[in-house]
Design an enzyme around this catalytic site. Structure first.
Site, PDB file in Angstrom:
ATOM      1  N   GLY A  10       0.877  -1.179   0.000  1.00 29.63           N
ATOM      2  CA  GLY A  10       0.000   0.000   0.000  1.00 29.63           C
ATOM      3  C   GLY A  10       0.907   1.219   0.000  1.00 29.63           C
ATOM      4  N   ILE A  14      -0.574   6.556   4.246  1.00 24.45           N
ATOM      5  CA  ILE A  14       0.228   5.969   5.329  1.00 24.45           C
ATOM      6  C   ILE A  14       1.471   5.297   4.740  1.00 24.45           C
ATOM      7  CG2 ILE A  14       0.280   4.369   7.260  1.00 24.45           C
ATOM      8  CD1 ILE A  14      -2.687   4.721   7.590  1.00 24.45           C
ATOM      9  N   ARG A  83     -11.364   5.702   5.086  1.00 29.68           N
ATOM     10  CA  ARG A  83     -12.696   6.277   5.347  1.00 29.68           C
ATOM     11  C   ARG A  83     -12.827   7.657   4.718  1.00 29.68           C
ATOM     12  NH1 ARG A  83     -14.337   6.613  11.404  1.00 29.68           N
ATOM     13  NH2 ARG A  83     -12.150   6.637  12.001  1.00 29.68           N
ATOM     14  N   ARG A  89     -15.420   2.681  10.217  1.00 31.30           N
ATOM     15  CA  ARG A  89     -14.346   1.750   9.856  1.00 31.30           C
ATOM     16  C   ARG A  89     -14.965   0.445   9.335  1.00 31.30           C
ATOM     17  NH1 ARG A  89     -12.602   4.094  14.709  1.00 31.30           N
ATOM     18  NH2 ARG A  89     -10.576   5.145  14.661  1.00 31.30           N
ATOM     19  N   ASN A  96     -12.085  -4.178   1.820  1.00 30.55           N
ATOM     20  CA  ASN A  96     -10.725  -4.455   2.322  1.00 30.55           C
ATOM     21  C   ASN A  96     -10.477  -5.928   2.632  1.00 30.55           C
ATOM     22  OD1 ASN A  96     -10.059  -1.829   1.907  1.00 30.55           O
ATOM     23  ND2 ASN A  96     -10.188  -1.187   4.057  1.00 30.55           N
ATOM     24  N   ILE A 119      -2.316  -2.584   9.212  1.00 32.20           N
ATOM     25  CA  ILE A 119      -2.880  -1.285   9.608  1.00 32.20           C
ATOM     26  C   ILE A 119      -4.265  -1.097   8.996  1.00 32.20           C
ATOM     27  CG2 ILE A 119      -2.588   1.232   9.335  1.00 32.20           C
ATOM     28  CD1 ILE A 119       0.380   0.894   9.752  1.00 32.20           C
ATOM     29  N   THR A 120      -4.557  -1.777   7.924  1.00 26.45           N
ATOM     30  CA  THR A 120      -5.812  -1.613   7.180  1.00 26.45           C
ATOM     31  C   THR A 120      -7.039  -1.819   8.068  1.00 26.45           C
ATOM     32  OG1 THR A 120      -4.722  -2.375   5.161  1.00 26.45           O
ATOM     33  CG2 THR A 120      -7.121  -2.491   5.193  1.00 26.45           C
ATOM     34  N   ARG A 152      -2.782   9.074  20.959  1.00 26.12           N
ATOM     35  CA  ARG A 152      -3.814  10.131  20.984  1.00 26.12           C
ATOM     36  C   ARG A 152      -4.190  10.440  22.436  1.00 26.12           C
ATOM     37  NH1 ARG A 152      -7.158   7.646  15.789  1.00 26.12           N
ATOM     38  NH2 ARG A 152      -6.110   8.940  14.215  1.00 26.12           N
ATOM     39  N   HIS A 176     -10.196  -1.269  17.756  1.00 22.06           N
ATOM     40  CA  HIS A 176      -9.867   0.068  17.243  1.00 22.06           C
ATOM     41  C   HIS A 176     -11.156   0.689  16.735  1.00 22.06           C
ATOM     42  CE1 HIS A 176      -7.761   3.343  15.537  1.00 22.06           C
ATOM     43  NE2 HIS A 176      -7.983   3.003  14.281  1.00 22.06           N
TER      44      HIS A 176
HETATM   45  O1  TXD Z   1      -5.017   2.783  13.413  1.00 26.55           O
HETATM   46  C1  TXD Z   1      -5.328   2.242  12.347  1.00 26.55           C
HETATM   47  N1  TXD Z   1      -5.131   0.945  12.154  1.00 26.55           N
HETATM   48  C2  TXD Z   1      -5.943   3.094  11.252  1.00 26.55           C
HETATM   49  C3  TXD Z   1      -5.882   2.403   9.901  1.00 26.55           C
HETATM   50  C4  TXD Z   1      -5.441   4.483  11.205  1.00 26.55           C
HETATM   51  C5  TXD Z   1      -5.618   5.220  10.063  1.00 26.55           C
HETATM   52  C6  TXD Z   1      -5.986   4.635   8.741  1.00 26.55           C
HETATM   53  N2  TXD Z   1      -6.427   3.265   8.844  1.00 26.55           N
HETATM   54  C7  TXD Z   1      -6.596   2.494   7.587  1.00 26.55           C
HETATM   55  O2  TXD Z   1      -5.357   2.294   6.899  1.00 26.55           O
HETATM   56  C8  TXD Z   1      -7.489   3.144   6.570  1.00 26.55           C
HETATM   57  O3  TXD Z   1      -8.852   3.047   6.959  1.00 26.55           O
HETATM   58  C9  TXD Z   1      -7.161   2.322   5.344  1.00 26.55           C
HETATM   59  O4  TXD Z   1      -7.863   1.101   5.410  1.00 26.55           O
HETATM   60  C10 TXD Z   1      -5.662   2.034   5.525  1.00 26.55           C
HETATM   61  C11 TXD Z   1      -4.774   2.873   4.660  1.00 26.55           C
HETATM   62  O5  TXD Z   1      -5.015   4.215   4.872  1.00 26.55           O
HETATM   63  P1  TXD Z   1      -4.378   5.315   3.862  1.00 26.55           P
HETATM   64  O6  TXD Z   1      -4.741   6.658   4.371  1.00 26.55           O
HETATM   65  O7  TXD Z   1      -2.940   4.986   3.588  1.00 26.55           O
HETATM   66  O8  TXD Z   1      -5.235   5.011   2.545  1.00 26.55           O
HETATM   67  P2  TXD Z   1      -4.851   5.417   1.030  1.00 26.55           P
HETATM   68  O9  TXD Z   1      -4.070   6.683   1.011  1.00 26.55           O
HETATM   69  O10 TXD Z   1      -6.130   5.287   0.275  1.00 26.55           O
HETATM   70  O11 TXD Z   1      -3.849   4.237   0.577  1.00 26.55           O
HETATM   71  C12 TXD Z   1      -4.307   2.932   0.396  1.00 26.55           C
HETATM   72  C13 TXD Z   1      -3.485   2.362  -0.750  1.00 26.55           C
HETATM   73  C14 TXD Z   1      -3.789   3.055  -2.099  1.00 26.55           C
HETATM   74  O12 TXD Z   1      -2.578   3.543  -2.650  1.00 26.55           O
HETATM   75  C15 TXD Z   1      -4.377   1.938  -2.936  1.00 26.55           C
HETATM   76  O13 TXD Z   1      -4.019   2.003  -4.310  1.00 26.55           O
HETATM   77  C16 TXD Z   1      -3.752   0.727  -2.304  1.00 26.55           C
HETATM   78  O14 TXD Z   1      -3.816   0.983  -0.913  1.00 26.55           O
HETATM   79  N3  TXD Z   1      -4.454  -0.523  -2.609  1.00 26.55           N
HETATM   80  C17 TXD Z   1      -3.818  -1.701  -2.726  1.00 26.55           C
HETATM   81  N4  TXD Z   1      -2.505  -1.983  -2.573  1.00 26.55           N
HETATM   82  C18 TXD Z   1      -2.197  -3.297  -2.765  1.00 26.55           C
HETATM   83  N5  TXD Z   1      -3.081  -4.272  -3.070  1.00 26.55           N
HETATM   84  C19 TXD Z   1      -4.394  -3.990  -3.230  1.00 26.55           C
HETATM   85  N6  TXD Z   1      -5.283  -4.953  -3.541  1.00 26.55           N
HETATM   86  C20 TXD Z   1      -4.805  -2.640  -3.045  1.00 26.55           C
HETATM   87  N7  TXD Z   1      -6.019  -2.013  -3.111  1.00 26.55           N
HETATM   88  C21 TXD Z   1      -5.777  -0.722  -2.840  1.00 26.55           C
END
Ligand code: TXD
Length: 319
Positions: A10, A14, A83, A89, A96, A119-120, A152, A176
Site C-alpha cells: 500500500g 500511510i 474512510r 471503519r 478491504n 494497519i488496514t 492520541r 480500534h
Molecule cells: O489505526 C489504524 N489501524 C488506522 C488504519 C489508522 C488510520 C488509517 N487506517 C486504515 O489504513 C485506513 O482506513 C485504510 O484502510 C488504511 C490505509 O489508509 P491510507 O490513508 O494509507 O489510505 P490510502 O491513502 O487510500 O492508501 C491505500 C493504498 C492506495 O494507494 C491503494 O491504491 C492501495 O492501498 N491498494 C492496494 N494496494 C495493494 N493491493 C491492493 N489490492 C490494493 N487495493 C488498494
C-alpha cells in the site's frame, strides 16, 4: 551486516509516510508496493532523492509485483480503502477483506518469514483475515491500533496536565473503534496514576472522561477535518515503532491487536492487548487485572470484533 528489508504493501498516505520514516531512521532497504501503476514507483523515486540531503543509503524501490517483496524482514500492510466523512471503519470491511486475501497470498508466496504489521481497517478483523490468508504463525502477524490510540490519549493527557509527553504513559485496550478501552487506572503522569491526579485536584473525572471520549473518536475527528481521507502521520509513526521493536529486539510493551488464546476470557481472536514485541515477534501477551468496568468494556470490544469476523466469514467461505 546486510541491510534489513522493509516491504510496505500500500503506497498511499500511510504507506508513503511509512517509507519516509523508515528511510530517515535507516531501518533498511524499502520496497513500496501498490496495485496502482506509477504511484509506488513515483513515490519511491521522490523518496530516494531525499537520500543525498538526509544521508541515508537505503534503496527505495516501487513495485506492482509481489515477487519484489521476497525475503522481507518486516511487512507493513496499509492496502485498501480509507474512510471518508460519514463512513465507519466497519463500512470498509467488504472491500478491504478482498484486498487482505490478495495481500495474504502475496506474503505467503514471497515472504513467509516476515513480521507482518497490519494497519488496514477495520483493523481487528483485517489483521485476523490477513493471518488466515497468509498462514503465517500467529505471533508474526499483529495489528497496529493501540499504539495510535494510546498516542492520541497521551497527547490529550499531556495537554490537560501541561506536562511533557515524555512523562505520560497511557493504556488503551480492545478494538480500534468506539469500543476501545482507555484504561485510566493504568495511565500515569510521571508514574502517578490518573485517578490519584484527580484526587490531588489536578483534573476532574468529567474532564478525563471527555478526554477518553475524544480518544475514542480521535480517528473520526481527523476524517471530519480532512474530508478527503483519514489520519496518516500518527498511524505511520505508530507502525514504525512496532517495526523497530521487532528489528532491534527492543522487548517493547505495546498495546497491539494480537492473537489472544486463553487470556482476558478470549480464545482465538485478535484483540487489543498489551504485548511484548521483540525479535520473536509478539513474544508475550500480558494479562493485566482489570476492574469490572474495564472488563465489561473489553467484553463489548471483543463482542464487536466477533461480529466483524462473522461478517468476514459470510463474505469469504474459505475463512
Ligand atoms: O489505526 C489504524 N489501524 C488506522 C488504519 C489508522 C488510520 C488509517 N487506517 C486504515 O489504513 C485506513 O482506513 C485504510 O484502510 C488504511 C490505509 O489508509 P491510507 O490513508 O494509507 O489510505 P490510502 O491513502 O487510500 O492508501 C491505500 C493504498 C492506495 O494507494 C491503494 O491504491 C492501495 O492501498 N491498494 C492496494 N494496494 C495493494 N493491493 C491492493 N489490492 C490494493 N487495493 C488498494
Amino acid at each position: 551486516m546486510a541491510r534489513k528489508k522493509i516491504a510496505l504493501i500500500g503506497a498511499g498516505n500511510i504507506g508513503g509516510t511509512l517509507a519516509h520514516l523508515a528511510a530517515l531512521k535507516g531501518l533498511g532497504d524499502i520496497v513500496l508496493f501498490d496495485v496502482v501503476e506509477g504511484v509506488p514507483q513515483g513515490k519511491a523515486l521522490d523518496l530516494s532523492q531525499c537520500g543525498p540531503v538526509e544521508g541515508f543509503d537505503s534503496t527505495i524501490t516501487g513495485s506492482n509485483d509481489y515477487a519484489d517483496i521476497a525475503g522481507a524482514d518486516v511487512i507493513i500492510v496499509t492496502a485498501g480503502v480509507a474512510r471518508k466523512p460519514g463512513m465507519s471503519r466497519d463500512d470498509l470491511l467488504g472491500i478491504n477483506l478482498k484486498v487482505m486475501k490478495a495481500v495474504g497470498e502475496g506474503i505467503k508466496a514471497n515472504a513467509p518469514d516476515a513480521f507482518v504489521i497490519c494497519i488496514t481497517n477495520p483493523l481487528d478483523a483485517m489483521v485476523w483475515a490477513l493471518r488466515e490468508f497468509s498462514g503465517l504463525p500467529h505471533n508474526k502477524v499483529v495489528g497496529m491500533a493501540g499504539v495510535l490510540d494510546s498516542a492520541r490519549f497521551s497527547h490529550f493527557l499531556a495537554d490537560e496536565f501541561k506536562v511533557s509527553v515524555k512523562e505520560v504513559t497511557s493504556f488503551v485496550l480492545g478494538g480500534h473503534g468506539d469500543t476501545m478501552v482507555p484504561v485510566v487506572e493504568y495511565s500515569t503522569v510521571a508514574g502517578i496514576p490518573i485517578p490519584d491526579l484527580i484526587k490531588m485536584g489536578r483534573s476532574t473525572k468529567e474532564r478525563i472522561d471527555a478526554i477518553v471520549q475524544r480518544t475514542r473518536s480521535g480517528g473520526g475527528e481527523i476524517v471530519g477535518l480532512l474530508k478527503t481521507g483519514s489520519a496518516f502521520y500518527a498511524p505511520a509513526t505508530s507502525g514504525i515503532a512496532m517495526a523497530e521493536a521487532y528489528l532491534f529486539d527492543k522487548k517493547r510493551v505495546l498495546p497491539c491487536a494480537a492473537y489472544v488464546e486463553g487470556k482476558y476470557g478470549v480464545d482465538g481472536l485478535y484483540v487489543g492487548v498489551p504485548v511484548v514485541i521483540g525479535a520473536g515477534g509478539v513474544e508475550e501477551i500480558l494479562e493485566i487485572s482489570l476492574d469490572d468496568e474495564a472488563k465489561g468494556n473489553l467484553q463489548v470490544s471483543v463482542d464487536a470484533v466477533k461480529e466483524l469476523l462473522v461478517a468476514c466469514k459470510a463474505i469469504d467461505e474459505t475463512l
